[in-house]
Design an enzyme around this catalytic site. Sequence first.
Site, PDB file in Angstrom:
ATOM      1  N   HIS A 192       0.865  -1.180   0.000  1.00  0.00           N
ATOM      2  CA  HIS A 192       0.000   0.000   0.000  1.00  0.00           C
ATOM      3  C   HIS A 192       0.906   1.236   0.000  1.00  0.00           C
ATOM      4  O   HIS A 192       1.743   1.387   0.892  1.00  0.00           O
ATOM      5  CB  HIS A 192      -0.850   0.058   1.267  1.00  0.00           C
ATOM      6  CG  HIS A 192      -2.054  -0.821   1.268  1.00  0.00           C
ATOM      7  ND1 HIS A 192      -1.984  -2.174   1.258  1.00  0.00           N
ATOM      8  CD2 HIS A 192      -3.385  -0.511   1.296  1.00  0.00           C
ATOM      9  CE1 HIS A 192      -3.216  -2.679   1.281  1.00  0.00           C
ATOM     10  NE2 HIS A 192      -4.084  -1.688   1.307  1.00  0.00           N
ATOM     11  N   GLU A 195      -1.626   6.324  -1.132  1.00  0.00           N
ATOM     12  CA  GLU A 195      -3.051   6.516  -0.808  1.00  0.00           C
ATOM     13  C   GLU A 195      -3.141   7.765   0.069  1.00  0.00           C
ATOM     14  O   GLU A 195      -3.880   8.701  -0.254  1.00  0.00           O
ATOM     15  CB  GLU A 195      -3.599   5.266  -0.083  1.00  0.00           C
ATOM     16  CG  GLU A 195      -5.079   5.345   0.300  1.00  0.00           C
ATOM     17  CD  GLU A 195      -5.523   4.180   1.210  1.00  0.00           C
ATOM     18  OE1 GLU A 195      -4.651   3.507   1.806  1.00  0.00           O
ATOM     19  OE2 GLU A 195      -6.746   3.975   1.346  1.00  0.00           O
TER      20      GLU A 195
HETATM   21  N1  ADE Z   1      -6.510  -1.743   5.604  1.00  0.00           N
HETATM   22  C1  ADE Z   1      -7.752  -1.923   5.185  1.00  0.00           C
HETATM   23  N2  ADE Z   1      -8.075  -1.024   4.254  1.00  0.00           N
HETATM   24  C2  ADE Z   1      -6.974  -0.249   4.070  1.00  0.00           C
HETATM   25  C3  ADE Z   1      -6.671   0.846   3.232  1.00  0.00           C
HETATM   26  N3  ADE Z   1      -7.557   1.360   2.382  1.00  0.00           N
HETATM   27  N4  ADE Z   1      -5.458   1.385   3.332  1.00  0.00           N
HETATM   28  C4  ADE Z   1      -4.556   0.890   4.186  1.00  0.00           C
HETATM   29  N5  ADE Z   1      -4.788  -0.143   4.991  1.00  0.00           N
HETATM   30  C5  ADE Z   1      -5.989  -0.708   4.929  1.00  0.00           C
HETATM   31 ZN    ZN Z   2      -6.183  -1.841   0.944  1.00  0.00          ZN
END
Ligand code: ADE
Ligand code: ZN
Length: 330
Positions: A192, A195
Amino acid sequence: MTIKSLPKVELHLHLEGAAPPAFIRGLAKEKHIDIAGIFNEEGSYRFTDFWNFLKVYEAACTTLTGPQEFYRLTLAVLEESAANGVIYSETFLSPDFCGNRDLGAWREYLHAIQEAAAKAQTDFGITLRGIVTPIRHFGPEKARETARCAVETAGDFITGFGIGGDEKSGELKDFLWSFDCAREAGLRVTAHAGEWKGPDEVRAAMNDLGAERIGHGVRAIEDMALVEEIAERGVVLELCPGSNVALGIYPNFRKHPIGEMYDRGVKVTINTDDPPFFHTTMTREYDMLNRAFDWDEAVFRKIARTALDAAFCDADTKTRLLNMLEQADG
Ligand code: ADE
Ligand code: ZN
């Protein structure tokens, strides 16, 4: 063919985050756990922002007390995914929520999840693989224990390693040891990034951790040179437009970067992240993208192939699934 029945491939789904609120409420009642505060009057999850969402998520997870709960959860989630046309799904699994990173416990949880996946394959025709995922805000030390769980169970089912949680907590390079261990064990890597932080975080995921896929990565749009590099290197973005809109990163689907990224040749994929939290399904994601960008069946078929190409499963499984996609082409 309707949008709902189009065959879909999902690469970015948090198993606990896919738990319907009624499912979690039911478990809470069975176990006399008081988590009424995480639901609103309509019975949906209630949260104010991403960081509050993470707290609500963790509270919901307190009801998932053993392997049997994960068996039920996995089966329920896969039934729903299959009903939306998903033929292959990869789910993030966190040993933090499966026996507190104890290896023996983790093996038992994993066994239950795999049993449910086998039943879902038979009953609903959907294939599942798991990506072991430390939670960033739990810190690098716990991530090392998580990596050990991943390494010890790497194989046909556990095929990837990732990282989720609060992107603003610590630096990605703090987790490099865990990612190196996972990679040495043959696990494929995603992270991730981009974001809640900007383009530099996406660069860190690609260059420091060597991620071949990026979870979200949408904020790369703030640096066109990076978008070009992502396209050129063929790094795959696990985009979750409905999640980003629900959490307020973009005001609506039309303003979501997925349209421009696709036009610029980035390998984009479509995913739900935590569907009941964000009131979405794969069908809704497709519907909203169809309306926002006029994407038709041909675009969705191309994106499903991109996702399958980028899937962390073995070649035989890919061939079988590719046949399913091609048969549906008619
Ligand atoms: N865990 C669950 N959803 C998430 C997200 N959108 N970003 C980071 N961690 C997460
Ligand atoms: Zn996620």
